[in-house]
Design a protein around this motif. Sequence first.
Motif, PDB file in Angstrom:
ATOM      1  N   THR A 101      38.645  41.414  29.512  1.00 55.84           N
ATOM      2  CA  THR A 101      39.023  42.510  30.409  1.00 55.84           C
ATOM      3  C   THR A 101      40.474  42.916  30.166  1.00 55.84           C
ATOM      4  OG1 THR A 101      37.564  41.509  32.057  1.00 55.84           O
ATOM      5  CG2 THR A 101      39.027  43.241  32.823  1.00 55.84           C
ATOM      6  N   LEU A 123      28.118  35.344  37.953  1.00 61.18           N
ATOM      7  CA  LEU A 123      29.172  34.558  38.603  1.00 61.18           C
ATOM      8  C   LEU A 123      28.814  34.262  40.056  1.00 61.18           C
ATOM      9  CD1 LEU A 123      32.034  33.361  38.894  1.00 61.18           C
ATOM     10  CD2 LEU A 123      32.860  35.692  39.297  1.00 61.18           C
ATOM     11  N   VAL A 130      29.364  39.468  36.277  1.00 61.82           N
ATOM     12  CA  VAL A 130      29.854  39.288  37.651  1.00 61.82           C
ATOM     13  C   VAL A 130      28.701  38.882  38.564  1.00 61.82           C
ATOM     14  CG1 VAL A 130      30.835  40.463  39.645  1.00 61.82           C
ATOM     15  CG2 VAL A 130      31.829  40.821  37.385  1.00 61.82           C
ATOM     16  N   ILE A 172      35.685  35.750  32.090  1.00 60.44           N
ATOM     17  CA  ILE A 172      35.502  37.191  32.259  1.00 60.44           C
ATOM     18  C   ILE A 172      36.828  37.912  32.021  1.00 60.44           C
ATOM     19  CG2 ILE A 172      34.927  39.024  33.908  1.00 60.44           C
ATOM     20  CD1 ILE A 172      32.907  37.139  35.191  1.00 60.44           C
ATOM     21  N   LEU A 208      39.317  36.599  39.387  1.00 56.36           N
ATOM     22  CA  LEU A 208      38.965  37.661  38.442  1.00 56.36           C
ATOM     23  C   LEU A 208      40.185  38.515  38.113  1.00 56.36           C
ATOM     24  CD1 LEU A 208      35.474  38.935  39.693  1.00 56.36           C
ATOM     25  CD2 LEU A 208      35.994  37.936  37.462  1.00 56.36           C
ATOM     26  N   ASN A 267      37.043  34.242  44.359  1.00 59.54           N
ATOM     27  CA  ASN A 267      36.504  34.756  43.103  1.00 59.54           C
ATOM     28  C   ASN A 267      37.191  36.054  42.703  1.00 59.54           C
ATOM     29  OD1 ASN A 267      34.568  32.915  42.130  1.00 59.54           O
ATOM     30  ND2 ASN A 267      33.054  33.601  43.596  1.00 59.54           N
ATOM     31  N   LEU A 268      37.387  36.946  43.674  1.00 60.61           N
ATOM     32  CA  LEU A 268      38.060  38.207  43.383  1.00 60.61           C
ATOM     33  C   LEU A 268      39.487  37.979  42.903  1.00 60.61           C
ATOM     34  CD1 LEU A 268      36.849  40.429  46.375  1.00 60.61           C
ATOM     35  CD2 LEU A 268      36.237  40.688  43.959  1.00 60.61           C
ATOM     36  N   ASN A 299      35.257  32.570  35.895  1.00 57.72           N
ATOM     37  CA  ASN A 299      36.074  33.722  36.284  1.00 57.72           C
ATOM     38  C   ASN A 299      37.070  34.092  35.199  1.00 57.72           C
ATOM     39  OD1 ASN A 299      35.859  34.896  39.147  1.00 57.72           O
ATOM     40  ND2 ASN A 299      35.623  32.714  39.539  1.00 57.72           N
TER      41      ASN A 299
END
Length: 435
Positions: free
Chosen positions: A378, A414, A411, A374, A331, A327-328, A371
């Motif tokens: 950003t 998520l 987040v 988002i 993102l 996920n990180l 993801n």
Amino acid sequence: MANAADIGLILLTSIPILLAIGVPISVSMGIGSVLAMATIFSFDRMAITAAQRIFAGVNSFSLLAIPFFVLAGTIMTTGGIARRLINFAKALICFIPGALIQTNIVANMLFGAISGSGVAAAAAIGGAMGPQQKDDGYDPKFAAAANIASAPAGMLIPPSNTFIIYSLASGGASVAALFVAGYIPGILWGIACMVPAIFFARKAGYKSERLADFKTNFKTTIDAIPALMMIVIVVGGIISGIFTPTEASCIAVVYVTILSFLYKTITIKMIPEFLLQTVKTTSMIIFMIGVSAIMGWIMAYAQIPNIIASSLLSVTDSPILIMIIMNLIMLLLGCVMDPTPAILIFAPIFLPIATSLGFDPVHFGVLMVFNLCIGTITPPVGPIMFVGCKIADLKIEDVVKPLLPFFLILVALLMAVTFIPELSLGLPKAAGLIR
């Protein structure tokens, strides 16, 4: 002939270098893939193999849905549908503090769900709501942040081009199942955006608006029903098996065209411009899909997905930690890449890891799109952020701080979607689309 490690090194270094010097991402993918392929084959064989990969990558019946959904969204943007959806949304939630911001959020969900485009929603709804919010004394920075944060909800609520692209990249995940799986996360996205807006409205002293009389609300609802029926017709037809997603996209074009003519908001003379805009958008997507097919072949040859999977699994054997790490990564990817290339490049890499941990491909598709949605709000890429700021005539730095509460709650959502599979899989299972 180079070994697999050298091929992978060429691929993974050439593309970032090309991007750093300003080469478009699709061209960077193509050049990097061809450079890597040149270490394996002679020029003639390389050219033939690359052409075959491109043809195989775009030779998909389901991809025909993309230009038709793009065309439907283009027509809707100027077809008078946005205004009717705004009026309907206002009638629904005018009693909530900060009514115009809440209306913006709900209208973004509705418009995005019909058009399938977060950028179109931010432009159409934000452009219509901005002057009203300014006249009523709303903080333009927070209003723009709410418009930007809520616009991606329509990329999750079907019909969604991102799910069609993921279906292709995943090797055949059901488009119908993906469409239905996006409903609950997409609706939760919109509700999540309403929460910070309520707190901000109360703090700023924004009041709710008076409920309109029954006659006015009834007329507003009747005006919006034809637009809302597109969701019922398109998604209902797919789920019931009456037509395929590609056929549904054609029906969507016919429906919104007839509706816009009935509303007298478009003319025959405007159609060539709609077609030109559609060709420009679709050609970029299809070209990217073609060159990503070359890159996918190279990555498979160099065993890059296996290397990445082994690296992740060597860090920890905890499924929870591995999913948090993925996920990180996604993102971060969403912050620097558009959803389309990110899905095409990384779905074949991450999906095998997720399925080995017991994740359903449809569930993982929702996670990946969530993801990347988002990422669209950003910096530094954030296409929806740039459009929302342009519509509001603000600088990027003006909306970063107001966006933070939205970002944090999204987040958190998520994480819920990641570890509560039924949020994504409950509806497809109930509809009999997956087991």
